[in-house]
Design an enzyme around this catalytic site. Structure first.
Site, PDB file in Angstrom:
ATOM      1  N   GLU A 174       0.828  -1.213   0.000  1.00  0.00           N
ATOM      2  CA  GLU A 174       0.000   0.000   0.000  1.00  0.00           C
ATOM      3  C   GLU A 174       0.864   1.265   0.000  1.00  0.00           C
ATOM      4  O   GLU A 174       0.797   2.086   0.917  1.00  0.00           O
ATOM      5  CB  GLU A 174      -0.950  -0.004   1.198  1.00  0.00           C
ATOM      6  CG  GLU A 174      -1.955  -1.146   1.123  1.00  0.00           C
ATOM      7  CD  GLU A 174      -2.993  -1.116   2.221  1.00  0.00           C
ATOM      8  OE1 GLU A 174      -2.768  -0.475   3.259  1.00  0.00           O
ATOM      9  OE2 GLU A 174      -4.061  -1.731   2.037  1.00  0.00           O
ATOM     10  N   GLU A 363      -5.638  -8.411  -0.827  1.00  0.00           N
ATOM     11  CA  GLU A 363      -6.296  -8.180   0.464  1.00  0.00           C
ATOM     12  C   GLU A 363      -7.754  -7.867   0.201  1.00  0.00           C
ATOM     13  O   GLU A 363      -8.074  -7.036  -0.653  1.00  0.00           O
ATOM     14  CB  GLU A 363      -5.698  -6.983   1.211  1.00  0.00           C
ATOM     15  CG  GLU A 363      -4.323  -7.208   1.749  1.00  0.00           C
ATOM     16  CD  GLU A 363      -3.863  -6.077   2.663  1.00  0.00           C
ATOM     17  OE1 GLU A 363      -4.716  -5.439   3.320  1.00  0.00           O
ATOM     18  OE2 GLU A 363      -2.649  -5.832   2.698  1.00  0.00           O
TER      19      GLU A 363
HETATM   20  C1  BG6 Z   1      -4.440  -2.948   4.837  1.00  0.00           C
HETATM   21  C2  BG6 Z   1      -3.080  -3.361   5.317  1.00  0.00           C
HETATM   22  O1  BG6 Z   1      -4.501  -1.563   4.848  1.00  0.00           O
HETATM   23  O2  BG6 Z   1      -5.543  -3.274   5.599  1.00  0.00           O
HETATM   24  C3  BG6 Z   1      -3.068  -4.528   6.284  1.00  0.00           C
HETATM   25  O3  BG6 Z   1      -2.207  -3.656   4.240  1.00  0.00           O
HETATM   26  C4  BG6 Z   1      -4.232  -4.375   7.242  1.00  0.00           C
HETATM   27  O4  BG6 Z   1      -1.823  -4.572   6.917  1.00  0.00           O
HETATM   28  C5  BG6 Z   1      -5.521  -4.406   6.443  1.00  0.00           C
HETATM   29  O5  BG6 Z   1      -4.251  -5.286   8.274  1.00  0.00           O
HETATM   30  C6  BG6 Z   1      -6.782  -4.383   7.274  1.00  0.00           C
HETATM   31  O6  BG6 Z   1      -6.748  -3.299   8.135  1.00  0.00           O
HETATM   32  P1  BG6 Z   1      -6.955  -3.492   9.688  1.00  0.00           P
HETATM   33  O7  BG6 Z   1      -6.678  -2.181  10.257  1.00  0.00           O
HETATM   34  O8  BG6 Z   1      -8.369  -3.907   9.861  1.00  0.00           O
HETATM   35  O9  BG6 Z   1      -6.000  -4.539  10.116  1.00  0.00           O
END
Ligand code: BG6
Length: 468
Positions: A174, A363
């Site tokens: 990111e 993701e």
């Molecule tokens: C993304 C990141 O922004 O979102 C991850 O690359 C992160 O590292 C994921 O865990 C989900 O966000 P969060 O804050 O719910 O863990």
């Protein structure tokens, strides 16, 4: 029809959110290791003293460092074909600036990759996922060009050591988070634009050099950029709202513009001119950027925004919850993130139209509070519902729109620490891990209902999505 035969199904994690063992095996401290948990919706605190009474969740993670074999075996049971994970730079170079790597750290990832390959799981490896060696603070971290050389040494070691084991590499997780959370993106504390843009410039350079180096070492290497897939809709048909939406998207997309096209877009250069931002360009840099464009785009997708006149131009709050207006058409998660499956098809089309490069979703998922029933089951139908809707939109993008997507790696296949809050109770996994926000628990792994559901989805290469 449907998902391509060679489509890779899997999941994704990051070292600092799951490994724990923050000071074991010669590992040095990273920027993630000095971040506290936040349980009140405020940003996590960055401290200089990890000996205090505060809670630093990366120190224990979910003990994946000890449980990696069991965890990967569970992936295999679900039928995973890929596992996107990251290497902790500080396991290889504890301070970031050494020349000789730490053999123990290299051995650990050898074991992780060997376990994946034993189970026919393709590793997709992020070189830098929200953790920069703390030892690089004395140089000013990514604001200093020297860090590009340190990073290249790290890449050189990894590309050679794992040449036979890893083919897919992702440079910076990111990278566009540099606009909002520069500490996470690159160990930069100051929020002023000149500083952030200098750090981003050095990361672009490092990424381009990494692409070239990876190709030199082995033609089969594929190197991707990683984009935090924020998308925005205009609050109304008012042309001013639409204009604001374009500007919002440009703030995000300029990162992928540089990494995919090999040069800064005019809208950004003009903005730099207006704001007096100067890039530290040296001889040959522009050729390096041009020649080091990425082979594929990977991105995360969780939510969409609604922007209009007066709303901020970048995402703010916990992954954007305070960015714009609430979308009346969309439900939100328990953490206030909008749930927008159609947005996934939208962003896939947007990125492919803009760059014509293959895509990986690395993701996507739902952070929720899960309850373990007396009989040990976890009935996470809400997660199944979320993933199913997103996957059906993904299929449309592939099937109807012809977007070439290589892989889908759902976020956090086993529960891990939340990056935005440091909490454990914000769970994404198919696999529940018995540990609470304070690191207390048995760390036992339990299969949730979604585990069996994803297993069927993978087994049928997505056909099962249409069954119920
Ligand atoms: C993304 C990141 O922004 O979102 C991850 O690359 C992160 O590292 C994921 O865990 C989900 O966000 P969060 O804050 O719910 O863990």
């Amino acid at each position: 029809m449907g998902f391509p035969k060679d489509f890779m199904w899997g999941g994704a994690t990051a070292a600092n959110q799951c490994e724990g063992a923050y000071n074991i095996g010669g590992k040095g401290l990273s920027t993630a290791d000095v971040m506290t948990s936040s349980y009140n919706g405020e940003p996590r605190e960055i401290t200089n003293n990890i000996e205090d009474e505060k809670h630093y969740p990366s120190h224990h993670g979910v003990k994946h460092y000890l449980h990696y074999e069991e965890d990967i075996k569970l992936f295999a049971e679900m039928g995973f074909e890929c596992y996107r994970m990251s290497i902790a730079w500080t396991r290889i170079f504890p301070n970031g600036d050494e020349t000789i790597p730490n053999e123990k750290g290299l051995e650990f990832y050898d074991k992780v990759f060997d376990t994946c390959l034993k189970h026919n799981i393709e590793p997709i490896v992020t070189l830098s996922h929200f953790e920069t060696p703390l030892g690089l603070q004395k140089y000013g971290s990514w604001t200093n060009r020297k860090v590009v050389d340190f990073f290249m040494n790290y890449c050189d070691v990894l590309f050679r050591r794992y040449e036979k084991k890893v083919k897919y590499w992702i440079t910076f997780n990111e990278i566009n988070v540099m606009s909002t959370k520069p500490w996470m993106a690159g160990g930069v504390e100051s929020n002023d634009e000149q500083t952030r843009m200098t750090a981003a410039y050095h990361q672009f350079l490092a990424s381009a050099k990494a692409v070239q180096l990876a190709h030199q070492i082995n033609d089969n290497n594929q190197v991707g950029m990683m984009y935090n897939g924020h998308i925005a809709y205009p609050a109304s048909p008012d042309p001013l709202d639409v204009e604001r939406t374009t500007q919002f998207m440009q703030q995000m997309l300029f990162y992928s513009d540089v990494q995919c096209r090999g040069y800064y877009p005019n809208y950004k250069l003009k903005e730099f001119e207006r704001n007096g931002v100067e890039l530290p360009i040296k001889e040959n840099d522009l050729e390096i950027l041009k020649e080091g464009t990425v082979d594929f785009i990977s991105f995360s997708y969780y939510l969409s925004h609604v922007v209009g006149e007066g709303t901020p131009l970048t995402f703010v709050g916990l992954n954007g919850v305070k960015t714009g207006y609430k979308n009346p058409n969309l439900a939100t998660s328990e953490w206030g993130w909008s749930i927008d499956p159609n947005g996934l098809r939208y962003i896939l089309n947007l990125l492919y139209d803009r760059y014509q490069l293959p895509l990986m979703i690395v993701e996507n998922g739902l952070g929720a509070v899960d309850k373990v029933e007396k009989d040990g089951t976890i009935r996470d139908s809400y997660r199944i519902e979320y993933l199913k809707k997103h996957l059906l939109e993904l299929e449309k993008a592939i099937d109807i729109d012809g977007v070439p997507v290589i892989a889908y790696a759902m976020w956090g296949p086993f529960d891990i620490i939340s990056a935005s809050t440091g909490e454990m109770k914000k769970r994404y996994g198919f696999i529940y891990i018995d540990v609470d926000d304070y690191g207390d628990g048995s760390y036992k792994r339990l299969k949730k209902d979604s585990f069996y559901w994803y297993q069927k989805v993978i087994e049928s290469n997505g056909e099962y999505l249409k069954k119920e």
